[in-house]
Each structure stands twice: as C-alpha cells, then as structure tokens.
Design a protein around this motif. Structure first.
Motif, short mmCIF file in Angstrom:
data_model
loop_
_atom_site.label_atom_id
_atom_site.label_comp_id
_atom_site.label_asym_id
_atom_site.label_seq_id
_atom_site.Cartn_x
_atom_site.Cartn_y
_atom_site.Cartn_z
N ASP A 151 0.86 -1.16 0.00
CA ASP A 151 0.00 0.00 0.00
C ASP A 151 0.91 1.23 0.00
OD1 ASP A 151 -2.36 1.50 0.08
OD2 ASP A 151 -2.39 1.54 2.26
N VAL A 152 0.51 2.24 -0.72
CA VAL A 152 1.29 3.47 -0.78
C VAL A 152 0.70 4.48 0.19
CG1 VAL A 152 2.07 5.36 -2.26
CG2 VAL A 152 1.93 3.04 -3.17
N GLY A 153 1.57 5.13 0.95
CA GLY A 153 1.14 6.16 1.89
C GLY A 153 2.20 7.23 1.98
N THR A 154 2.14 7.99 3.05
CA THR A 154 3.15 9.02 3.28
C THR A 154 3.70 8.85 4.69
OG1 THR A 154 1.45 10.58 3.98
CG2 THR A 154 2.15 10.71 1.69
N SER A 155 4.96 9.22 4.83
CA SER A 155 5.61 9.15 6.15
C SER A 155 5.18 10.35 6.98
CB SER A 155 7.12 9.15 5.97
OG SER A 155 7.56 10.41 5.51
N ALA A 156 5.63 10.40 8.21
CA ALA A 156 5.33 11.53 9.10
C ALA A 156 5.88 12.83 8.55
CB ALA A 156 5.88 11.26 10.49
N PRO A 198 6.75 10.03 0.20
CA PRO A 198 6.04 8.84 -0.27
C PRO A 198 6.64 7.58 0.37
CG PRO A 198 6.73 10.21 -2.12
CD PRO A 198 7.38 10.76 -0.90
N THR A 199 5.77 6.69 0.81
CA THR A 199 6.20 5.49 1.52
C THR A 199 5.44 4.28 0.99
OG1 THR A 199 6.65 6.76 3.51
CG2 THR A 199 6.40 4.41 3.78
N GLY A 210 -1.54 -17.37 11.70
CA GLY A 210 -0.27 -16.90 11.17
C GLY A 210 0.14 -15.60 11.84
N LEU A 211 1.15 -14.97 11.29
CA LEU A 211 1.61 -13.70 11.83
C LEU A 211 2.05 -12.79 10.69
CD1 LEU A 211 5.04 -13.82 11.97
CD2 LEU A 211 4.41 -15.52 13.64
N ASP A 212 2.02 -11.50 10.95
CA ASP A 212 2.35 -10.51 9.92
C ASP A 212 3.57 -9.70 10.34
OD1 ASP A 212 0.17 -11.20 8.34
OD2 ASP A 212 -1.13 -9.69 9.23
N ALA A 213 4.41 -9.43 9.36
CA ALA A 213 5.53 -8.50 9.52
C ALA A 213 5.20 -7.28 8.67
CB ALA A 213 6.83 -9.13 9.06
N LYS A 214 5.42 -6.09 9.23
CA LYS A 214 5.12 -4.85 8.53
C LYS A 214 6.39 -4.03 8.40
CE LYS A 214 0.44 -4.86 10.30
NZ LYS A 214 -0.58 -4.15 11.06
N LEU A 215 6.71 -3.67 7.16
CA LEU A 215 7.89 -2.86 6.88
C LEU A 215 7.47 -1.70 5.98
CD1 LEU A 215 10.05 -5.92 6.04
CD2 LEU A 215 10.62 -4.37 7.88
N SER A 216 8.16 -0.58 6.08
CA SER A 216 7.92 0.56 5.21
C SER A 216 9.23 1.02 4.62
CB SER A 216 7.29 1.72 5.99
OG SER A 216 6.02 1.37 6.48
N VAL A 217 9.18 1.39 3.34
CA VAL A 217 10.38 1.89 2.66
C VAL A 217 9.99 3.17 1.92
CG1 VAL A 217 10.02 0.38 0.66
CG2 VAL A 217 12.28 1.28 1.12
N GLN A 218 10.86 4.18 2.04
CA GLN A 218 10.61 5.47 1.39
C GLN A 218 11.36 5.54 0.07
OE1 GLN A 218 11.61 8.54 4.18
NE2 GLN A 218 9.81 8.18 5.43
N ALA A 219 10.66 6.06 -0.94
CA ALA A 219 11.26 6.23 -2.27
C ALA A 219 10.48 7.30 -3.01
CB ALA A 219 11.24 4.92 -3.04
N PRO A 220 11.13 7.96 -3.96
CA PRO A 220 10.40 8.96 -4.75
C PRO A 220 9.34 8.30 -5.62
CG PRO A 220 12.70 8.77 -5.48
CD PRO A 220 12.53 7.87 -4.31
N PRO A 221 8.36 9.07 -6.08
CA PRO A 221 7.34 8.50 -6.96
C PRO A 221 7.99 7.85 -8.19
CG PRO A 221 6.69 10.69 -6.25
CD PRO A 221 8.12 10.48 -5.79
N GLY A 222 7.40 6.72 -8.61
CA GLY A 222 7.91 6.02 -9.78
C GLY A 222 7.45 4.57 -9.80
N ASN A 256 5.87 -5.91 -9.13
CA ASN A 256 5.97 -4.55 -9.64
C ASN A 256 5.04 -3.67 -8.82
OD1 ASN A 256 7.78 -5.19 -11.69
ND2 ASN A 256 6.15 -5.83 -13.05
N VAL A 257 5.54 -2.49 -8.43
CA VAL A 257 4.76 -1.56 -7.63
C VAL A 257 4.94 -0.15 -8.20
CG1 VAL A 257 4.86 -2.90 -5.49
CG2 VAL A 257 6.61 -1.19 -5.96
N LYS A 258 3.94 0.68 -7.94
CA LYS A 258 3.99 2.08 -8.37
C LYS A 258 3.77 2.95 -7.14
CE LYS A 258 2.09 5.34 -11.65
NZ LYS A 258 1.20 5.52 -12.81
N ILE A 259 4.69 3.87 -6.95
CA ILE A 259 4.57 4.84 -5.86
C ILE A 259 4.19 6.18 -6.50
CG2 ILE A 259 5.76 6.07 -4.00
CD1 ILE A 259 7.54 3.62 -3.66
N GLU A 260 3.08 6.74 -6.05
CA GLU A 260 2.61 8.02 -6.62
C GLU A 260 2.72 9.12 -5.60
OE1 GLU A 260 -1.34 6.83 -7.80
OE2 GLU A 260 -0.62 6.37 -9.80
#
Length: 113
Positions: free
Chosen positions: A3-8, A12-13, A75-87, A109-113
């Motif tokens: 999922d694409v979101g924004t950091s604090a 773009p995250t 089961g169990l979930d791991a959650k990670l976030s990575v910041q990158a410019p849109p693309g 393949n993912v798209k960050i907007e």
C-alpha cells in the motif's frame, strides 16, 4: 500486500505486509518456549534494475504454548515501510528463517505516486 502512503515527514512510503504461516516454521525448543528468528529484507529497484531503497527487519519469536497455538491458526504478519520517490519499481522481498537457513523471495511490480 503493499500500500502506498506518506511518512510523518510527508515523503512517499511503500508499506509492505508479509504474512507468515507459523505452522511451517522449524522452531527450536528452549525451556518452555518455541524459538525462531525471521529476517525480512525489502528492496526497491528502478526500471534499470538499480537499487533505490531498502529496509531490513528482524522478528525474534520466543513463544509459549498458548501463543504458539494462537498464531498457528492465523499466522503472523511482519510490517515494513520503505521510502522512495514517486515512480515504478520492482519490489523484492527476501525472508530467511534462521533455524534451518531456508530463504524465500517474492518479486512484484509496484507504483509509488
């Protein structure tokens, strides 16, 4: 899942959730606990296959019998976030369970907007 979101700070995250089937992990027994270590590496690569950004997470499990029974069902979930410019990027997720050294990977393949 992704999922694409924004950091604090407004950057773009890409938020990544990795679901692990806890029944398939080769736990070791230490006292009254089942133990396992999982290492998660999330990396983004651009269209030219250059590394853009990445993060690593470690999950140390030391489970009592009751907790193991609960996560064995869901089961169990791991959650990670990575910041990158849109693309447009290729997401590479690598997961290693340390007990037996097994590794699994996922590419998407993912798209960050």
């Amino acid at each position: 899942t992704t999922d694409v979101g924004t950091s604090a700070t407004g950057e773009p995250t890409l938020k990544v959730v990795i679901h692990v089937d806890a029944n398939k992990l080769p736990y070791q027994t230490q006292g009254d606990r089942k133990v396992e270590r999982l290492i998660f590496i999330t990396a983004l690569f651009d269209q030219q296959n250059h590394f853009v950004a990445g993060v690593q997470g470690v999950m140390d499990l030391r489970l009592k019998a009751g907790t193991l029974a609960i996560i064995s069902n869901g089961g169990l979930d791991a959650k990670l976030s990575v910041q990158a410019p849109p693309g447009n990027y290729r997401l590479r997720q690598v997961i290693q369970e340390v007990g037996d050294g097994r590794i699994t990977t996922i590419n998407r393949n993912v798209k960050i907007e």
